[in-house]
Motif scaffolding. Structure first.
Motif, mmCIF file in Angstrom:
data_model
loop_
_atom_site.group_PDB
_atom_site.id
_atom_site.type_symbol
_atom_site.label_atom_id
_atom_site.label_comp_id
_atom_site.label_asym_id
_atom_site.label_seq_id
_atom_site.Cartn_x
_atom_site.Cartn_y
_atom_site.Cartn_z
ATOM 1 N N PHE A 12 0.844 -1.189 0.000
ATOM 2 C CA PHE A 12 0.000 0.000 0.000
ATOM 3 C C PHE A 12 0.882 1.244 0.000
ATOM 4 O O PHE A 12 1.691 1.453 0.910
ATOM 5 C CB PHE A 12 -0.918 -0.006 1.215
ATOM 6 C CG PHE A 12 -1.826 -1.211 1.265
ATOM 7 C CD1 PHE A 12 -2.919 -1.313 0.418
ATOM 8 C CD2 PHE A 12 -1.568 -2.264 2.134
ATOM 9 C CE1 PHE A 12 -3.753 -2.415 0.448
ATOM 10 C CE2 PHE A 12 -2.385 -3.379 2.180
ATOM 11 C CZ PHE A 12 -3.486 -3.464 1.329
ATOM 12 N N VAL A 13 0.709 2.056 -1.036
ATOM 13 C CA VAL A 13 1.542 3.234 -1.258
ATOM 14 C C VAL A 13 0.656 4.475 -1.255
ATOM 15 O O VAL A 13 -0.372 4.511 -1.940
ATOM 16 C CB VAL A 13 2.299 3.134 -2.598
ATOM 17 C CG1 VAL A 13 3.216 4.329 -2.786
ATOM 18 C CG2 VAL A 13 3.075 1.826 -2.688
ATOM 19 N N SER A 14 1.053 5.488 -0.501
ATOM 20 C CA SER A 14 0.318 6.753 -0.497
ATOM 21 C C SER A 14 0.855 7.647 -1.613
ATOM 22 O O SER A 14 2.056 7.936 -1.651
ATOM 23 C CB SER A 14 0.473 7.459 0.853
ATOM 24 O OG SER A 14 -0.124 6.696 1.885
ATOM 25 N N HIS A 20 7.482 14.730 0.982
ATOM 26 C CA HIS A 20 7.064 14.913 2.385
ATOM 27 C C HIS A 20 5.548 14.964 2.510
ATOM 28 O O HIS A 20 5.011 14.713 3.593
ATOM 29 C CB HIS A 20 7.672 16.204 2.950
ATOM 30 C CG HIS A 20 9.166 16.158 3.072
ATOM 31 N ND1 HIS A 20 9.824 15.366 3.995
ATOM 32 C CD2 HIS A 20 10.145 16.806 2.375
ATOM 33 C CE1 HIS A 20 11.132 15.522 3.882
ATOM 34 N NE2 HIS A 20 11.355 16.388 2.908
ATOM 35 N N SER A 21 4.859 15.270 1.417
ATOM 36 C CA SER A 21 3.410 15.463 1.515
ATOM 37 C C SER A 21 2.671 14.188 1.911
ATOM 38 O O SER A 21 1.706 14.235 2.674
ATOM 39 C CB SER A 21 2.872 15.968 0.164
ATOM 40 O OG SER A 21 2.949 14.962 -0.843
ATOM 41 N N SER A 22 3.114 13.029 1.426
ATOM 42 C CA SER A 22 2.428 11.776 1.739
ATOM 43 C C SER A 22 2.827 11.219 3.096
ATOM 44 O O SER A 22 2.298 10.190 3.533
ATOM 45 C CB SER A 22 2.729 10.736 0.651
ATOM 46 O OG SER A 22 4.121 10.455 0.605
ATOM 47 N N ARG A 23 3.755 11.882 3.770
ATOM 48 C CA ARG A 23 4.211 11.428 5.088
ATOM 49 C C ARG A 23 3.549 12.218 6.226
ATOM 50 O O ARG A 23 3.962 12.112 7.371
ATOM 51 C CB ARG A 23 5.732 11.556 5.185
ATOM 52 C CG ARG A 23 6.478 10.518 4.351
ATOM 53 C CD ARG A 23 7.959 10.841 4.265
ATOM 54 N NE ARG A 23 8.750 9.734 3.801
ATOM 55 C CZ ARG A 23 8.906 9.375 2.537
ATOM 56 N NH1 ARG A 23 8.285 10.069 1.601
ATOM 57 N NH2 ARG A 23 9.660 8.353 2.199
ATOM 58 N N GLN A 24 2.558 12.984 5.887
ATOM 59 C CA GLN A 24 1.881 13.806 6.912
ATOM 60 C C GLN A 24 0.978 12.946 7.777
ATOM 61 O O GLN A 24 0.446 11.948 7.327
ATOM 62 C CB GLN A 24 1.072 14.907 6.228
ATOM 63 C CG GLN A 24 1.941 15.891 5.447
ATOM 64 C CD GLN A 24 1.125 16.891 4.659
ATOM 65 O OE1 GLN A 24 -0.105 16.878 4.681
ATOM 66 N NE2 GLN A 24 1.810 17.766 3.925
#
Length: 275
Positions: free
Chosen positions: A187-189, A271-275
């Motif tokens: 599963f990848v954001s 960094h956006s998908s790590r929020q």
């Protein structure tokens, strides 16, 4: 039994999601988290919340260095190399290991599942076409995870200092030796901004350019994946396909510009998908 290696650089926001998907996997002998050059509390989270995990606290902020150091602690094969910002489906280790044995694969990966629910419209359109391309189903694309058998790992020595570690690995195997295991998922954001998508896809293109320039891996003909695009352009998918083609051109142009100054390239992270 299998081993999992998770390189992690400042992944405090996502490391628990990743490890939660791993710690209860059957047929998993060892989990190695190679924290590299972390300036946040990634190390503390791993050590305090997951005592069953081998946690390496490395001072050098390098993914390939982390992979090489982690491999010194490998106890069993195959080895799953998993990015810290993804998660595996239940029983993925068992299913991928069995699929590799049954199909005699040396390199494999779970099937990618891309979460675009938090992404803007342009990013969603890009992935609509990306997921329709043949190479997504053919196997082991750059989706933050790959699995190597013990025999397959003999194809190369240490991981070299390259931008695209997964591209480097894939370049050492022929089509009949690799594949995705559809029974398992990673599963990848997806990026939550267009700017972040441009960063990671340009980095992927730049990594492939570096591998080609350094002549790393086997000399294989480049697959013609774009052959499906004309048919998609003249279908109900024409809008998403047009956006995909435009963005790919943008990625390539940006990567070519970066390649001119490769020695000073600074690793770009979504960094956006790590929020």
């Amino acid at each position: 039994m299998a081993t999992v290696i998770v390189p992690a650089h400042n992944e405090a926001n996502v490391i628990q999601r990743c490890l939660d998907s791993l710690v209860n996997q059957p047929d998993l002998d060892r989990i190695i988290v190679a924290c590299n050059g972390c300036t946040d509390n990634t190390v503390q989270i791993v050590q305090q919340c997951y005592p069953q995990v081998v946690c390496l606290d490395l001072s050098i902020p390098s993914k390939v260095h982390a992979l090489n150091e982690a491999e010194k602690h490998v106890a069993s094969w195959p080895v799953f190399y998993i990015d810290a910002d993804v998660a595996l489906s239940d029983d993925a280790v068992t299913q991928v290991s069995a699929g590799m044995r049954d199909r005699q694969l040396l390199l494999a990966a779970p099937q990618p599942v891309i979460d675009v629910s938090h992404s803007p419209w342009l990013v969603r359109q890009f992935y609509k076409t990306w997921l329709r391309l043949p190479y997504i189903r053919e196997g082991v694309v750059a989706t933050c995870s790959f699995v190597i058998s013990e025999e397959g790992r003999k194809r190369f020595d240490k991981f070299p200092d390259v931008i695209s570690d997964d591209g480097f690995v894939r370049s050492h195997f022929y089509a009949h030796e690799l594949g995705n295991i559809e029974a398992a998922s990673v599963f990848v954001s997806a990026p939550r901004t267009l700017k972040s998508l441009i960063k990671i896809k340009s980095r992927a293109r730049l990594g492939n350019m570096e591998l080609k320039a350094r002549q790393l891996g086997f000399d294989k003909p480049e697959p013609q994946y774009a052959s499906i695009l004309p048919s998609l352009l003249f279908s109900r998918h024409c809008i998403s396909t047009s956006i995909y083609i435009f963005l790919v051109f943008w990625f390539r142009l940006r990567a070519r510009q970066q390649f001119q100054n490769l020695d000073s390239y600074q690793w770009e992270v979504d960094h956006s998908s790590r929020q």
